[in-house]
Write a protein that holds these residues in place. Structure first.
Motif, PDB file in Angstrom:
ATOM      1  N   THR A  49       0.374  -1.304   0.132  1.00  0.00           N
ATOM      2  CA  THR A  49      -0.025   0.173   0.118  1.00  0.00           C
ATOM      3  C   THR A  49       0.970   1.139   0.222  1.00  0.00           C
ATOM      4  O   THR A  49       1.828   1.139   0.968  1.00  0.00           O
ATOM      5  CB  THR A  49      -0.553  -0.014   1.285  1.00  0.00           C
ATOM      6  OG1 THR A  49      -1.784  -0.700   2.096  1.00  0.00           O
ATOM      7  CG2 THR A  49      -1.653   1.351   1.164  1.00  0.00           C
ATOM      8  N   ALA A  50       0.300   2.406  -1.206  1.00  0.00           N
ATOM      9  CA  ALA A  50       1.165   3.436  -0.965  1.00  0.00           C
ATOM     10  C   ALA A  50       0.530   4.573  -1.193  1.00  0.00           C
ATOM     11  O   ALA A  50      -0.358   4.357  -2.172  1.00  0.00           O
ATOM     12  CB  ALA A  50       2.337   3.320  -2.685  1.00  0.00           C
ATOM     13  N   SER A  51       0.743   5.204   0.005  1.00  0.00           N
ATOM     14  CA  SER A  51      -0.668   6.412  -0.611  1.00  0.00           C
ATOM     15  C   SER A  51       0.169   7.594  -0.718  1.00  0.00           C
ATOM     16  O   SER A  51       0.589   8.006   0.704  1.00  0.00           O
ATOM     17  CB  SER A  51      -1.833   6.562   0.469  1.00  0.00           C
ATOM     18  OG  SER A  51      -2.424   7.906   0.798  1.00  0.00           O
ATOM     19  N   GLY A  52       1.110   8.914  -1.140  1.00  0.00           N
ATOM     20  CA  GLY A  52       1.377   9.747  -1.366  1.00  0.00           C
ATOM     21  C   GLY A  52       2.719   9.879  -2.297  1.00  0.00           C
ATOM     22  O   GLY A  52       2.911   9.119  -2.338  1.00  0.00           O
ATOM     23  N   THR A  53       2.370  10.802  -2.936  1.00  0.00           N
ATOM     24  CA  THR A  53       3.824  11.328  -4.184  1.00  0.00           C
ATOM     25  C   THR A  53       5.361  10.146  -3.889  1.00  0.00           C
ATOM     26  O   THR A  53       4.916  10.536  -2.677  1.00  0.00           O
ATOM     27  CB  THR A  53       3.573  12.984  -3.847  1.00  0.00           C
ATOM     28  OG1 THR A  53       2.454  13.519  -4.769  1.00  0.00           O
ATOM     29  CG2 THR A  53       4.586  13.178  -5.746  1.00  0.00           C
TER      30      THR A  53
END
Length: 90
Positions: A49-53
């Motif tokens: 899970t990757a959330s963010g620039t």
């Protein structure tokens, strides 16, 4: 934006959710990427899970990682089971 089982360039995104310019790659299983270039270099890494620039941008084969925040887990490429929350965390 990719959602679910979508074929792209002969590969499959298995139950993945990808949103953001340059985010995600057409491989891996059950990845979630939101934010520009998050999970951009992913090859076979799954359940991330990757959330963010730029969150988990360099991940290639690492699995079960969570990066929340701009550039969270930026340098991690093969690590498994990591969690980083916040701007440039880890």
């Amino acid at each position: 934006m990719f959602v679910g089982n979508i074929q792209q360039d002969g590969s499959r995104l298995e139950d993945s959710f990808i949103v953001g310019t340059g985010s995600g790659q057409p491989t891996g299983i059950e990845n979630t990427a939101t934010g520009n270039t998050s999970l951009q270099m992913n090859t076979t890494g799954s359940y991330n899970t990757a959330s963010g620039t730029r969150a988990l941008i360099r991940n290639t084969t690492g699995s079960y990682n969570t990066g929340i925040g701009e550039s969270a887990l930026y340098a991690s490429s093969t690590g498994d089971e990591n969690t980083a929350i916040g701007y440039q965390a880890l």
